[in-house]
Design a protein around this motif. Structure first.
Motif, PDB file in Angstrom:
ATOM      1  N   TRP A 143       0.826  -1.208   0.000  1.00 44.00           N
ATOM      2  CA  TRP A 143       0.000   0.000   0.000  1.00 44.00           C
ATOM      3  C   TRP A 143       0.860   1.257   0.000  1.00 44.00           C
ATOM      4  O   TRP A 143       0.447   2.301  -0.523  1.00 44.00           O
ATOM      5  CB  TRP A 143      -0.978  -0.060   1.174  1.00 44.00           C
ATOM      6  CG  TRP A 143      -1.813  -1.302   1.044  1.00 44.00           C
ATOM      7  CD1 TRP A 143      -1.713  -2.454   1.773  1.00 44.00           C
ATOM      8  CD2 TRP A 143      -2.816  -1.542   0.052  1.00 44.00           C
ATOM      9  NE1 TRP A 143      -2.604  -3.386   1.313  1.00 44.00           N
ATOM     10  CE2 TRP A 143      -3.301  -2.861   0.259  1.00 44.00           C
ATOM     11  CE3 TRP A 143      -3.367  -0.782  -0.975  1.00 44.00           C
ATOM     12  CZ2 TRP A 143      -4.300  -3.426  -0.528  1.00 44.00           C
ATOM     13  CZ3 TRP A 143      -4.366  -1.348  -1.763  1.00 44.00           C
ATOM     14  CH2 TRP A 143      -4.815  -2.641  -1.534  1.00 44.00           C
ATOM     15  N   GLU A 179     -11.551  -7.514   1.482  1.00 37.70           N
ATOM     16  CA  GLU A 179     -12.693  -6.849   0.863  1.00 37.70           C
ATOM     17  C   GLU A 179     -13.147  -5.629   1.663  1.00 37.70           C
ATOM     18  O   GLU A 179     -13.016  -5.613   2.898  1.00 37.70           O
ATOM     19  CB  GLU A 179     -13.847  -7.836   0.721  1.00 37.70           C
ATOM     20  CG  GLU A 179     -13.558  -8.984  -0.234  1.00 37.70           C
ATOM     21  CD  GLU A 179     -13.293  -8.539  -1.658  1.00 37.70           C
ATOM     22  OE1 GLU A 179     -13.716  -7.411  -2.033  1.00 37.70           O
ATOM     23  OE2 GLU A 179     -12.664  -9.302  -2.401  1.00 37.70           O
ATOM     24  N   PRO A 180     -13.629  -4.573   0.980  1.00 34.92           N
ATOM     25  CA  PRO A 180     -13.831  -4.448  -0.463  1.00 34.92           C
ATOM     26  C   PRO A 180     -12.517  -4.094  -1.174  1.00 34.92           C
ATOM     27  O   PRO A 180     -12.065  -2.939  -1.128  1.00 34.92           O
ATOM     28  CB  PRO A 180     -14.853  -3.322  -0.589  1.00 34.92           C
ATOM     29  CG  PRO A 180     -14.599  -2.459   0.616  1.00 34.92           C
ATOM     30  CD  PRO A 180     -14.136  -3.387   1.706  1.00 34.92           C
ATOM     31  N   ALA A 182     -11.499  -3.935  -4.431  1.00 37.52           N
ATOM     32  CA  ALA A 182     -11.498  -2.982  -5.543  1.00 37.52           C
ATOM     33  C   ALA A 182     -11.604  -1.547  -5.025  1.00 37.52           C
ATOM     34  O   ALA A 182     -10.911  -0.638  -5.517  1.00 37.52           O
ATOM     35  CB  ALA A 182     -12.641  -3.290  -6.505  1.00 37.52           C
ATOM     36  N   ASP A 183     -12.455  -1.338  -4.034  1.00 36.32           N
ATOM     37  CA  ASP A 183     -12.618   0.009  -3.482  1.00 36.32           C
ATOM     38  C   ASP A 183     -11.341   0.506  -2.813  1.00 36.32           C
ATOM     39  O   ASP A 183     -11.037   1.701  -2.851  1.00 36.32           O
ATOM     40  CB  ASP A 183     -13.767   0.032  -2.469  1.00 36.32           C
ATOM     41  CG  ASP A 183     -15.128  -0.119  -3.129  1.00 36.32           C
ATOM     42  OD1 ASP A 183     -15.227   0.120  -4.354  1.00 36.32           O
ATOM     43  OD2 ASP A 183     -16.088  -0.476  -2.425  1.00 36.32           O
ATOM     44  N   LYS A 184     -10.585  -0.398  -2.214  1.00 38.09           N
ATOM     45  CA  LYS A 184      -9.330   0.001  -1.580  1.00 38.09           C
ATOM     46  C   LYS A 184      -8.345   0.508  -2.625  1.00 38.09           C
ATOM     47  O   LYS A 184      -7.683   1.542  -2.429  1.00 38.09           O
ATOM     48  CB  LYS A 184      -8.735  -1.167  -0.789  1.00 38.09           C
ATOM     49  CG  LYS A 184      -9.511  -1.484   0.481  1.00 38.09           C
ATOM     50  CD  LYS A 184      -8.965  -2.705   1.202  1.00 38.09           C
ATOM     51  CE  LYS A 184      -9.780  -2.967   2.470  1.00 38.09           C
ATOM     52  NZ  LYS A 184      -9.385  -4.205   3.151  1.00 38.09           N
ATOM     53  N   TRP A 185      -8.235  -0.208  -3.751  1.00 39.97           N
ATOM     54  CA  TRP A 185      -7.337   0.258  -4.809  1.00 39.97           C
ATOM     55  C   TRP A 185      -7.802   1.613  -5.345  1.00 39.97           C
ATOM     56  O   TRP A 185      -6.979   2.514  -5.585  1.00 39.97           O
ATOM     57  CB  TRP A 185      -7.279  -0.770  -5.943  1.00 39.97           C
ATOM     58  CG  TRP A 185      -6.443  -1.966  -5.640  1.00 39.97           C
ATOM     59  CD1 TRP A 185      -6.869  -3.212  -5.278  1.00 39.97           C
ATOM     60  CD2 TRP A 185      -5.003  -2.053  -5.687  1.00 39.97           C
ATOM     61  NE1 TRP A 185      -5.806  -4.065  -5.085  1.00 39.97           N
ATOM     62  CE2 TRP A 185      -4.644  -3.376  -5.343  1.00 39.97           C
ATOM     63  CE3 TRP A 185      -3.994  -1.143  -5.996  1.00 39.97           C
ATOM     64  CZ2 TRP A 185      -3.324  -3.809  -5.296  1.00 39.97           C
ATOM     65  CZ3 TRP A 185      -2.674  -1.573  -5.949  1.00 39.97           C
ATOM     66  CH2 TRP A 185      -2.344  -2.884  -5.605  1.00 39.97           C
ATOM     67  N   ARG A 186      -9.110   1.763  -5.544  1.00 46.35           N
ATOM     68  CA  ARG A 186      -9.622   3.049  -6.041  1.00 46.35           C
ATOM     69  C   ARG A 186      -9.310   4.172  -5.062  1.00 46.35           C
ATOM     70  O   ARG A 186      -8.978   5.293  -5.468  1.00 46.35           O
ATOM     71  CB  ARG A 186     -11.130   2.956  -6.272  1.00 46.35           C
ATOM     72  CG  ARG A 186     -11.518   2.052  -7.428  1.00 46.35           C
ATOM     73  CD  ARG A 186     -13.004   2.165  -7.742  1.00 46.35           C
ATOM     74  NE  ARG A 186     -13.371   1.209  -8.784  1.00 46.35           N
ATOM     75  CZ  ARG A 186     -13.949   0.037  -8.552  1.00 46.35           C
ATOM     76  NH1 ARG A 186     -14.247  -0.321  -7.291  1.00 46.35           N
ATOM     77  NH2 ARG A 186     -14.251  -0.775  -9.546  1.00 46.35           N
ATOM     78  N   ALA A 187      -9.413   3.873  -3.773  1.00 50.21           N
ATOM     79  CA  ALA A 187      -9.136   4.892  -2.761  1.00 50.21           C
ATOM     80  C   ALA A 187      -7.686   5.345  -2.803  1.00 50.21           C
ATOM     81  O   ALA A 187      -7.373   6.488  -2.428  1.00 50.21           O
ATOM     82  CB  ALA A 187      -9.481   4.354  -1.371  1.00 50.21           C
ATOM     83  N   ARG A 191      -6.841   2.975 -11.171  1.00 45.29           N
ATOM     84  CA  ARG A 191      -7.929   2.499 -12.014  1.00 45.29           C
ATOM     85  C   ARG A 191      -8.054   0.988 -11.810  1.00 45.29           C
ATOM     86  O   ARG A 191      -7.043   0.299 -11.686  1.00 45.29           O
ATOM     87  CB  ARG A 191      -7.656   2.825 -13.482  1.00 45.29           C
ATOM     88  CG  ARG A 191      -7.664   4.321 -13.784  1.00 45.29           C
ATOM     89  CD  ARG A 191      -7.227   4.634 -15.206  1.00 45.29           C
ATOM     90  NE  ARG A 191      -5.817   4.324 -15.405  1.00 45.29           N
ATOM     91  CZ  ARG A 191      -5.359   3.466 -16.319  1.00 45.29           C
ATOM     92  NH1 ARG A 191      -6.192   2.826 -17.121  1.00 45.29           N
ATOM     93  NH2 ARG A 191      -4.061   3.255 -16.444  1.00 45.29           N
ATOM     94  N   VAL A 192      -9.272   0.474 -11.779  1.00 48.55           N
ATOM     95  CA  VAL A 192      -9.495  -0.917 -11.387  1.00 48.55           C
ATOM     96  C   VAL A 192     -10.342  -1.654 -12.416  1.00 48.55           C
ATOM     97  O   VAL A 192     -11.347  -1.129 -12.904  1.00 48.55           O
ATOM     98  CB  VAL A 192     -10.190  -1.001 -10.009  1.00 48.55           C
ATOM     99  CG1 VAL A 192     -10.419  -2.455  -9.601  1.00 48.55           C
ATOM    100  CG2 VAL A 192      -9.381  -0.266  -8.951  1.00 48.55           C
ATOM    101  N   GLU A 194     -11.843  -5.894 -13.147  1.00 47.57           N
ATOM    102  CA  GLU A 194     -12.001  -7.236 -12.578  1.00 47.57           C
ATOM    103  C   GLU A 194     -12.360  -8.195 -13.700  1.00 47.57           C
ATOM    104  O   GLU A 194     -13.046  -7.822 -14.662  1.00 47.57           O
ATOM    105  CB  GLU A 194     -13.085  -7.255 -11.500  1.00 47.57           C
ATOM    106  CG  GLU A 194     -12.765  -6.389 -10.289  1.00 47.57           C
ATOM    107  CD  GLU A 194     -13.701  -6.650  -9.109  1.00 47.57           C
ATOM    108  OE1 GLU A 194     -13.759  -7.803  -8.633  1.00 47.57           O
ATOM    109  OE2 GLU A 194     -14.358  -5.694  -8.678  1.00 47.57           O
TER     110      GLU A 194
END
Length: 259
Positions: A143, A179-180, A182-187, A191-192, A194
């Motif tokens: 991270w 989880e979540p 995808a939201d962690k990467w966006r935060a 760009r995400v 799946e």
């Protein structure tokens, strides 16, 4: 069956043959082979005759314990001619096709971020790809690297998460919930995408869709640990193991009859 699918099947057979000779990280190697097949047949800019071509795209296997999956794909492509049994359990310097030595988990994304920034500073039109495990994302260094890559807007960096939902200790959501995801990467400013991590066409399409952008991108590839070997699929006890004669015969039959 496409050429890429056939490459993946043959690579799995190589891994299974090796697992009949010694204990290896079987499950992690089998889960990422379709991702590797998509990268090498559809995505990576490379010269098959020159693995060290200076303008090539780079691939870092941060999930180092999946090394035999990578070796098997490289062998199928003719990059590696060494007996896989002679190669170490993690990617090491000096092996054809290996861009970076990876061992302790959580370091590959940092390495790839540095390579991507270095390519930009050198004026190279090069993309850097890194494959991480999902359990590996427990490591905070990932991270920190994600924050660094977003800050420097490394649009030439793409991560692929082998999301098989298991790590050595068990289910990722029970060990340290991701989880979540995808939201962690966006935060973190990424760009995400799946996709089904065993559909080589879908993987290639998803990676191509992530190319256009001036920020780093990540593809979460939903995979099955031990893919292709029925008794190992989704079974964390096959994180590492050696096949006995009966298991080897079952594994080879499963991979042969799906041809």
């Amino acid at each position: 069956m496409s050429n890429a699918d056939e490459l993946a099947r043959r690579a799995r057979l190589r891994v299974v043959e090796l697992a009949a000779r010694k204990a290896i990280h079987l499950g992690p190697a089998l889960s990422l082979i379709d991702v590797l097949a998509a990268l090498y047949t559809r995505i990576l800019r490379r010269d098959p005759a020159r693995p060290d071509w200076p303008e090539r795209d780079l691939l870092v296997l941060s999930k180092g314990h999946g090394a035999y999956g990578l070796y098997a794909v490289l062998a199928e492509l003719g990059v590696l001619t060494t007996d896989l049994n002679e190669l170490p359990g993690h990617p090491s310097d000096g092996i054809p096709g290996i861009e970076a030595a990876t061992g302790a988990l959580g370091h590959g994304l940092s390495l790839a971020s540095g390579l991507a920034l270095g390519a930009r500073l050198a004026g190279k039109d090069r993309r850097v790809y890194v494959i991480t495990g999902d359990g590996e994302l427990d490591e905070g260094s990932n991270w920190e690297a994600a924050q660094f890559a977003a800050h420097h807007r490394l649009g030439n960096l793409v991560a692929v998460v082998d999301r098989n939902r298991f790590q050595q200790e068990g289910d990722t959501e029970e060990v340290c919930a991701l989880e979540p995801l995808a939201d962690k990467w966006r935060a973190f400013g990424w760009r995400v995408g799946e996709t089904d991590g065993h559909d080589i066409t879908a993987i290639g399409d998803a990676l191509n869709a992530l190319r256009a952008g001036d920020t780093p991108a990540v593809l979460i590839a939903h995979t099955t640990k031990g893919k292709g070997v029925p008794f190992a699929e989704g079974d964390p006890s096959w994180h590492m193991g050696e096949l006995d004669a009966v298991q080897h015969r079952i594994a080879v039959a499963a991979l042969t009859t799906t041809a």
